[in-house]
Design a protein around this motif. Structure first.
Motif, PDB file in Angstrom:
ATOM      1  N   PRO A 139      -2.144   5.936   1.401  1.00 21.80           N
ATOM      2  CA  PRO A 139      -3.271   5.191   0.842  1.00 21.80           C
ATOM      3  C   PRO A 139      -4.582   5.630   1.492  1.00 21.80           C
ATOM      4  CG  PRO A 139      -2.063   3.833   2.405  1.00 21.80           C
ATOM      5  CD  PRO A 139      -1.281   5.096   2.244  1.00 21.80           C
ATOM      6  N   ILE A 140      -5.680   5.308   0.832  1.00 26.28           N
ATOM      7  CA  ILE A 140      -7.011   5.512   1.422  1.00 26.28           C
ATOM      8  C   ILE A 140      -7.260   4.305   2.325  1.00 26.28           C
ATOM      9  CG2 ILE A 140      -9.477   5.731   0.929  1.00 26.28           C
ATOM     10  CD1 ILE A 140      -8.581   6.736  -1.910  1.00 26.28           C
ATOM     11  N   ALA A 194       0.816  -1.219   0.000  1.00 26.82           N
ATOM     12  CA  ALA A 194       0.000   0.000   0.000  1.00 26.82           C
ATOM     13  C   ALA A 194       0.844   1.261   0.000  1.00 26.82           C
ATOM     14  CB  ALA A 194      -0.921   0.000   1.215  1.00 26.82           C
ATOM     15  N   MET A 195       2.133   1.140   0.309  1.00 26.94           N
ATOM     16  CA  MET A 195       3.000   2.310   0.349  1.00 26.94           C
ATOM     17  C   MET A 195       3.787   2.500  -0.937  1.00 26.94           C
ATOM     18  SD  MET A 195       4.187   2.244   4.336  1.00 26.94           S
ATOM     19  CE  MET A 195       2.924   2.134   5.611  1.00 26.94           C
ATOM     20  N   ARG A 196       3.597   1.613  -1.897  1.00 25.63           N
ATOM     21  CA  ARG A 196       4.266   1.749  -3.176  1.00 25.63           C
ATOM     22  C   ARG A 196       3.517   2.739  -4.067  1.00 25.63           C
ATOM     23  NH1 ARG A 196       9.262   0.112  -2.232  1.00 25.63           N
ATOM     24  NH2 ARG A 196       9.484  -2.136  -1.872  1.00 25.63           N
ATOM     25  N   PRO A 197       4.220   3.527  -4.871  1.00 25.95           N
ATOM     26  CA  PRO A 197       3.534   4.438  -5.798  1.00 25.95           C
ATOM     27  C   PRO A 197       2.770   3.657  -6.859  1.00 25.95           C
ATOM     28  CG  PRO A 197       5.911   4.415  -6.207  1.00 25.95           C
ATOM     29  CD  PRO A 197       5.686   3.643  -4.943  1.00 25.95           C
ATOM     30  N   ALA A 232      -2.968   6.647  -5.106  1.00 27.92           N
ATOM     31  CA  ALA A 232      -2.803   5.840  -3.896  1.00 27.92           C
ATOM     32  C   ALA A 232      -3.888   4.773  -3.826  1.00 27.92           C
ATOM     33  CB  ALA A 232      -2.874   6.737  -2.666  1.00 27.92           C
ATOM     34  N   PRO A 233      -3.513   3.548  -3.456  1.00 30.70           N
ATOM     35  CA  PRO A 233      -4.499   2.469  -3.414  1.00 30.70           C
ATOM     36  C   PRO A 233      -5.444   2.603  -2.225  1.00 30.70           C
ATOM     37  CG  PRO A 233      -2.417   1.686  -2.578  1.00 30.70           C
ATOM     38  CD  PRO A 233      -2.174   3.088  -3.069  1.00 30.70           C
ATOM     39  N   VAL A 234      -6.486   1.774  -2.222  1.00 28.11           N
ATOM     40  CA  VAL A 234      -7.370   1.656  -1.068  1.00 28.11           C
ATOM     41  C   VAL A 234      -6.859   0.479  -0.236  1.00 28.11           C
ATOM     42  CG1 VAL A 234      -9.713   1.164  -0.264  1.00 28.11           C
ATOM     43  CG2 VAL A 234      -9.364   2.606  -2.298  1.00 28.11           C
TER      44      VAL A 234
END
Length: 302
Positions: A173-174, A123-126, A131-133
């Motif tokens: 991320p969300i 989740a911390m990757r671009p 930004a992912p959920v």
């Protein structure tokens, strides 16, 4: 990407994915997106807490990353681990070749090539879509030490891997956290989040949800199904049926070409709406008919 400028935009985005939410929940989702705050959802199982993360990801065209919580979950399982079998193969290959540089080999073994990313690190990757959920599902199943770790991770949106250093999300991320409240989650974690209790919907909203998720069901059958399930929730049951069970039951009835509910149909399909034998046993005989009559009476015009 969908543009979110208002609470109505949030409700429309979610409705486009078949998720009908109340205005109160729409407000919290809007604020979570606008302020970049995690959203903490508590409520009974089956009320749609997990589905909101799925609907958000689909509506925003973001990647959904799910961390399913369980008892004993620790930081390494949630963040990363090293691919030990591949590392052993590399070591044996180097030994067979002879003359391996130990320092170079160690650097290679603890490079990203051998790193297995778990949900929090993923989740911390671009991501090119944004930004992912990040769905942290059923947090109440974990232990307090993991909560403490999560508190730090959600505060800074970064993790440290001793061999590689600190990895920080270019954009947070969300985050959606859910809990079925089998135990209380620590206040310190809740304070980092926007909180909402996801309750069972009222009759009209559950009808809307059923129309969105099972549009092929006739209105008369949908109303009977929702009225019966809502009547069931007033009974003394071990596990009251959630919205997920309402949808499942309606789809089962459609598969059987059922037009109207009857005590016989209910007896045949109770396994779709109730998940414990003790609860099913309570509805044997005249009980199903009593609740059905109660539901139909509620539907009758005043």
């Amino acid at each position: 990407m969908a543009k979110i400028d208002s609470i109505e935009d949030v409700q429309a985005l979610l409705a486009g994915q078949g998720y009908i939410c109340s205005r109160a929940l729409g407000v919290l989702v809007f604020l979570a997106l606008r302020l970049g705050r995690p959203l903490f959802l508590e409520g009974e199982a089956g009320t749609g807490k997990t589905e909101i993360a799925k609907a958000l990801a689909a509506g925003l065209n973001r990647r959904l990353i799910r961390l399913q919580c369980y008892e004993g979950l620790d930081a390494s399982s949630a963040v990363y681990e090293w691919n030990f079998p591949a590392q052993m193969v590399a070591i044996r290959t180097a030994e067979a070749a002879g003359g391996a540089d130990r320092a170079a080999l160690q650097e290679e073994l603890f490079s990203r090539e051998y790193l297995i990313e778990r949900p929090l690190l993923e989740a911390m990757r671009p991501d090119e879509n944004g930004a992912p959920v990040l769905l942290i599902d059923e947090l109440d199943r974990t232990d307090e030490p993991f909560e403490a770790f999560l508190l730090e991770a959600l505060s800074d949106f970064q993790v440290t891997i001793p061999e590689l250093g600190t990895i920080k999300a270019p954009k947070p991320p969300i985050v959606v956290l859910t809990s079925n409240r089998t135990r209380e989650v620590h206040d310190a974690l809740k304070r980092r989040c926007l909180y909402h209790w996801v309750d069972y919907p009222d009759f009209d909203r559950e009808i809307e949800i059923l129309h969105a998720r099972a549009p092929e069901a006739a209105d008369a059958l949908s109303r009977e199904v929702v009225a019966f399930v809502q009547a069931l929730r007033t009974e003394d049951l071990f596990k009251k049926p959630g919205v997920a069970e309402t949808i499942d039951w309606a789809k089962c009835l459609l598969a059987l070409d059922v037009i109207n509910l009857s005590p016989e149909v209910i007896a045949d399909t109770l396994g779709a709406v109730l998940k414990y034998q003790d609860d099913i046993q309570k509805l044997q005989g005249s009980e199903a008919k009593r609740i059905l009559d109660q539901a139909k009476a509620a539907l009758a015009p005043a």
